[in-house]
Each structure stands twice: as C-alpha cells, then as structure tokens.
Write an enzyme that holds these catalytic residues in place. Structure first.
Site, PDB file in Angstrom:
ATOM      1  N   LYS A  68      45.273  35.707  51.316  1.00 55.30           N
ATOM      2  CA  LYS A  68      44.580  36.967  51.661  1.00 55.30           C
ATOM      3  C   LYS A  68      44.101  37.674  50.399  1.00 55.30           C
ATOM      4  O   LYS A  68      43.016  38.250  50.377  1.00 55.30           O
ATOM      5  CB  LYS A  68      45.509  37.888  52.459  1.00 55.30           C
ATOM      6  CG  LYS A  68      45.831  37.307  53.824  1.00 55.30           C
ATOM      7  CD  LYS A  68      45.739  38.328  54.922  1.00 55.30           C
ATOM      8  CE  LYS A  68      45.546  37.628  56.255  1.00 55.30           C
ATOM      9  NZ  LYS A  68      46.451  38.009  57.286  1.00 55.30           N
TER      10      LYS A  68
ATOM     11  N   LYS B 248      41.052  35.296  63.707  1.00 56.64           N
ATOM     12  CA  LYS B 248      40.436  36.483  64.299  1.00 56.64           C
ATOM     13  C   LYS B 248      39.333  37.036  63.424  1.00 56.64           C
ATOM     14  O   LYS B 248      38.412  37.659  63.900  1.00 56.64           O
ATOM     15  CB  LYS B 248      41.500  37.581  64.434  1.00 56.64           C
ATOM     16  CG  LYS B 248      42.416  37.403  65.596  1.00 56.64           C
ATOM     17  CD  LYS B 248      43.432  38.529  65.634  1.00 56.64           C
ATOM     18  CE  LYS B 248      44.708  38.118  64.990  1.00 56.64           C
ATOM     19  NZ  LYS B 248      45.691  39.041  64.686  1.00 56.64           N
TER      20      LYS B 248
ATOM     21  N   LYS C 120      41.896  27.152  59.720  1.00 54.81           N
ATOM     22  CA  LYS C 120      42.515  27.675  60.942  1.00 54.81           C
ATOM     23  C   LYS C 120      41.533  28.538  61.732  1.00 54.81           C
ATOM     24  O   LYS C 120      40.754  29.282  61.135  1.00 54.81           O
ATOM     25  CB  LYS C 120      43.715  28.519  60.488  1.00 54.81           C
ATOM     26  CG  LYS C 120      44.704  28.886  61.546  1.00 54.81           C
ATOM     27  CD  LYS C 120      45.710  29.894  61.004  1.00 54.81           C
ATOM     28  CE  LYS C 120      45.099  31.267  60.847  1.00 54.81           C
ATOM     29  NZ  LYS C 120      46.016  32.381  60.696  1.00 54.81           N
TER      30      LYS C 120
HETATM   31  P1  TYM Z   1      48.626  37.051  63.667  1.00 51.53           P
HETATM   32  O1  TYM Z   1      48.206  38.338  64.260  1.00 51.53           O
HETATM   33  O2  TYM Z   1      47.817  36.520  62.529  1.00 51.53           O
HETATM   34  O3  TYM Z   1      48.684  35.902  64.730  1.00 51.53           O
HETATM   35  C1  TYM Z   1      49.405  36.064  65.924  1.00 51.53           C
HETATM   36  C2  TYM Z   1      50.094  34.809  66.378  1.00 51.53           C
HETATM   37  O4  TYM Z   1      49.150  33.789  66.690  1.00 51.53           O
HETATM   38  C3  TYM Z   1      49.416  32.628  65.945  1.00 51.53           C
HETATM   39  N1  TYM Z   1      48.117  32.040  65.585  1.00 51.53           N
HETATM   40  C4  TYM Z   1      47.794  30.750  65.762  1.00 51.53           C
HETATM   41  N2  TYM Z   1      48.468  29.729  66.290  1.00 51.53           N
HETATM   42  C5  TYM Z   1      47.844  28.523  66.345  1.00 51.53           C
HETATM   43  N3  TYM Z   1      46.592  28.325  65.886  1.00 51.53           N
HETATM   44  C6  TYM Z   1      45.869  29.334  65.351  1.00 51.53           C
HETATM   45  N4  TYM Z   1      44.637  29.122  64.911  1.00 51.53           N
HETATM   46  C7  TYM Z   1      46.468  30.624  65.279  1.00 51.53           C
HETATM   47  N5  TYM Z   1      46.040  31.829  64.830  1.00 51.53           N
HETATM   48  C8  TYM Z   1      47.063  32.685  65.025  1.00 51.53           C
HETATM   49  C9  TYM Z   1      50.176  33.114  64.718  1.00 51.53           C
HETATM   50  O5  TYM Z   1      50.956  32.109  64.136  1.00 51.53           O
HETATM   51  C10 TYM Z   1      51.015  34.215  65.306  1.00 51.53           C
HETATM   52  O6  TYM Z   1      52.167  33.708  65.926  1.00 51.53           O
HETATM   53  N6  TYM Z   1      52.412  38.498  60.819  1.00 51.53           N
HETATM   54  C11 TYM Z   1      52.033  38.169  62.178  1.00 51.53           C
HETATM   55  C12 TYM Z   1      52.272  39.295  63.165  1.00 51.53           C
HETATM   56  C13 TYM Z   1      53.668  39.790  63.147  1.00 51.53           C
HETATM   57  C14 TYM Z   1      54.805  39.124  63.638  1.00 51.53           C
HETATM   58  C15 TYM Z   1      55.902  39.974  63.359  1.00 51.53           C
HETATM   59  C16 TYM Z   1      54.997  37.909  64.286  1.00 51.53           C
HETATM   60  C17 TYM Z   1      54.062  40.972  62.592  1.00 51.53           C
HETATM   61  N7  TYM Z   1      55.437  41.094  62.739  1.00 51.53           N
HETATM   62  C18 TYM Z   1      57.206  39.631  63.710  1.00 51.53           C
HETATM   63  C19 TYM Z   1      56.306  37.564  64.637  1.00 51.53           C
HETATM   64  C20 TYM Z   1      57.394  38.413  64.345  1.00 51.53           C
HETATM   65  C21 TYM Z   1      50.559  37.828  62.178  1.00 51.53           C
HETATM   66  O7  TYM Z   1      49.830  38.208  61.308  1.00 51.53           O
HETATM   67  O8  TYM Z   1      50.155  37.132  63.252  1.00 51.53           O
END
Ligand code: TYM
Length: 333
Positions: free
Chosen positions: A116, A201, A198
């Site tokens: 990032k 979003k 990947k």
């Molecule tokens: P975030 O918002 O980037 O993504 C949310 C969840 O979706 C999964 N994900 C994917 N899985 C498979 N293929 C993809 N292309 C893909 N894109 C996203 C991510 O692995 C995630 O599970 N830091 C976290 C949010 C968070 C969190 C937490 C998660 C904050 N606190 C505590 C678990 C526990 C995040 O940025 O996810």
C-alpha cells in the site's frame, strides 16, 4: 439469538470501495455457513477505511450499503452480530494498549503495508503502518477463536496471534489465540483483466466484478476476461492463471469440481466457457443485488440492526477491555 457458549468468530471488510466477487468468495460466502457452530461477529471496518484518502459522504453511504449487502448475502441479523467498528470505541482503545506490545520490526515485515505504501507514496500515514495492531484489537477484543478471511489477510492474523501470545506471556491468559480460517478454493480471486493481481475494490478497470453490477455488466466483464492461447479448459494455477481463476469462480458458483468442469468444457472454446462462468456469476449475484437494493429502501430497519449489533458488540468488547486495563495496572476506584 442464543448466546450459549459457542466458539466465537470475528471478521470484517473495509467499506473503502464496492464489494467485489473476490470479497464475496474469499470471505462473506464462508461467513454465511458458520452461525450454527459459532457466535459470529461481522463488522463494517470503517476505522480501517480512513488509512486512504476518502470522501466522507461516500464512506457514510457505503457503510450502510455494505450492511445491506452483508444481509443480502445471507447473514441473518438475528443469528449474527452485525455492527460498525467505529461505534464500539473499545477497538481503538485496545489498539493503543496493543501497540505498546507490538514491535516495529514486526510491522516492518507486513507485506500489505509495503504494497500500500508503494501505491500511495504521498500518504504513508502512521495509521497505514499500525493498521495490523487495530486489526489485532478487532479480533482479540471479542476473544475470537476463528477469523474467516481471504489469503491476503493471513499475515495480519499471524501478527495478531504473536501480539496476543506476547501479552498473555506477560499477564497470563487474557486473550484467546485465534486461528485463521481460509477457504481451500477461492482464497485469492484474481483480476479478470490481469490474472497476476488480486481482484480488488480499488481497481478502476473491468477486472473487478462488483456485487452490485448488473447482469449485462457482469457478462461483458467475463467476455473480456484475459485467458491464454491454448484453448483448453484445464486447471493449472502456475501456467494458466486466467483460466484457473475462471474455473475457481465457476466451481464456487456451481459447486462443480475442477474435473467436472474440465469434462464439461472438453473440446469447447474459451468463448463458451467464459459465457458459462458469466451466467453462473449472474445467477449467484443477481438475487443478492436485488435484495440489497430492497433493503436499502428501509433505512429504519438497517439502523435498528446497527443499534442492536452495537449493543451486543460493546458488551463483549467492554468486558475484555476492563480485563486488559486491570492487567496493565490502570487505576480504578
Ligand atoms: P478487505 O476489506 O480488504 O477484504 C475483505 C475480505 O475479503 C477478502 N478478499 C478476497 N478474498 C479472495 N479473493 C480476493 N480477490 C479478495 N479480496 C478481498 C479479504 O481477504 C478479506 O477477508 N484488514 C481487512 C479488514 C479487517 C479485518 C479485521 C478482517 C479489519 N479488521 C479483523 C478480519 C478480522 C481488510 O482489509 O479486508
């Protein structure tokens, strides 16, 4: 809801962009299956969303939309605690305490921070750097046993385990040490126009399929999906990344195995296969889109769910925070 002692789950998604097929397959789809066996907490991780420059009105709007989408994906608010992270101040309070038990060397190793930081070199803020500490607080404050996430979050769950282990080593068994729960198929859905990266979003291009895309848009994105020149539908994650990614999506949406998919499309061209994948995705996402749009018309209902979720989450989080404050020696009369 029955709050009998079941093991606990915590997970969340940042409302930084439109939810994608990647976040659905890697995370939400698996969350939906878990409430029978676990007490489940799923948050809208808005505190995490401000590590990038954002438009406040868009964040506000997206948070509510994401809640509607969680429910539309099948997360029943009667059986899961759905809440907004910033409504439970104990997350940020615990994050401060945990930051005093997290080594800079550990944070320096986080690949997501490096990635990032390289993408936003004009805004490498401290929040981006300490992000994994807040994420550890999110998990530990609920004493979560399991954290269902996609592959990219595995390192963050690992640092959370290390921080919890260090804290417990000093103060006794304060935190449950959580396990990551990563799906065998679909933990990393790749971009349709660049199978090396990947699906995310933040992607502006047609490589990301959004939960709220119309059927026409979904079909056109799959039609343009990058494949290879071999013209055979065969799973080979090393050499046929585009096709293997499409096979993963098709497998998750239809429940068919890779062998079944290979047989189904033997001798057929990529055009036919891509159309079939698009149709399977439309069939999966369309009901979600329609239900989310319906729910968004009932703001009072969504606000009620947030209020209920905040109450339950705050109760559990408050208990853990009191325990932590006591352990570290903060004076209470
Ligand atoms: P975030 O918002 O980037 O993504 C949310 C969840 O979706 C999964 N994900 C994917 N899985 C498979 N293929 C993809 N292309 C893909 N894109 C996203 C991510 O692995 C995630 O599970 N830091 C976290 C949010 C968070 C969190 C937490 C998660 C904050 N606190 C505590 C678990 C526990 C995040 O940025 O996810």
């Amino acid at each position: 809801m029955d709050h009998a002692k079941k093991p606990r789950i915590l997970s969340g998604i940042k409302p930084t962009g439109e939810l994608t097929l990647g976040s659905y397959i890697g995370a939400i789809k698996n969350w939906v299956k878990l409430y029978d066996d676990y007490e489940c907490f799923y948050m809208l991780a808005d505190l995490h969303a401000i590590t990038v420059r954002h438009d406040p009105s868009v964040l506000r709007k997206r948070t509510l939309e994401q809640l509607a989408q969680y429910i539309a994906c099948g997360l029943d608010p009667e059986k899961n605690v759905l809440f907004i992270q910033s409504r439970v101040p104990a997350h940020a309070e615990l994050a401060w305490v945990l930051s005093c038990y997290t080594m800079m060397g550990e944070l320096n190793r986080m690949t997501q921070f490096k990635d990032k930081a390289s993408k936003q070199s004009d805004n490498i803020n401290a929040g981006l750097y300490t992000y994994p500490v807040l994420m550890a607080a999110d998990i530990l404050i609920y004493q979560a046993d399991l954290v269902p996430v996609g592959d990219d979050q595995k390192q963050h769950v690992e640092i959370c385990r290390d921080i919890a282990g260090r804290f417990n080593g000093i103060y006794g068994d304060v935190f449950t040490i959580p396990e990551p729960y990563i799906p065998e198929v679909g933990a990393r859905i790749m971009s349709l126009d660049d199978p090396e990266s990947k699906m995310s979003k933040s992607e502006e291009s047609g490589g990301s399929v959004l939960l709220m895309d119309t059927p026409e848009i979904i079909m056109s994105k799959f039609k343009r999906a990058v494949t290879d020149s071999e013209a055979s539908v065969r799973y080979d994650a090393e050499n046929k990344k585009g096709i293997s990614n499409l096979m993963t999506v098709y497998s998750v949406c239809t429940g068919k195995s890779f062998i079944e998919i290979e047989n189904e499309f033997e001798g057929k061209g990529y055009g036919i296969f891509k159309k079939a994948v698009g149709e399977a995705v439309v069939e999966t996402l369309c009901p979600i889109r329609e239900e989310a749009l319906r729910l968004l018309k009932d703001k009072a209902y969504l606000d009620e769910i947030i209020a209920k979720g905040t109450e339950r989450a705050s109760y559990i989080a408050g208990r853990t925070l009191s325990k932590v404050y006591k352990k570290v020696g903060f004076y209470r009369a």
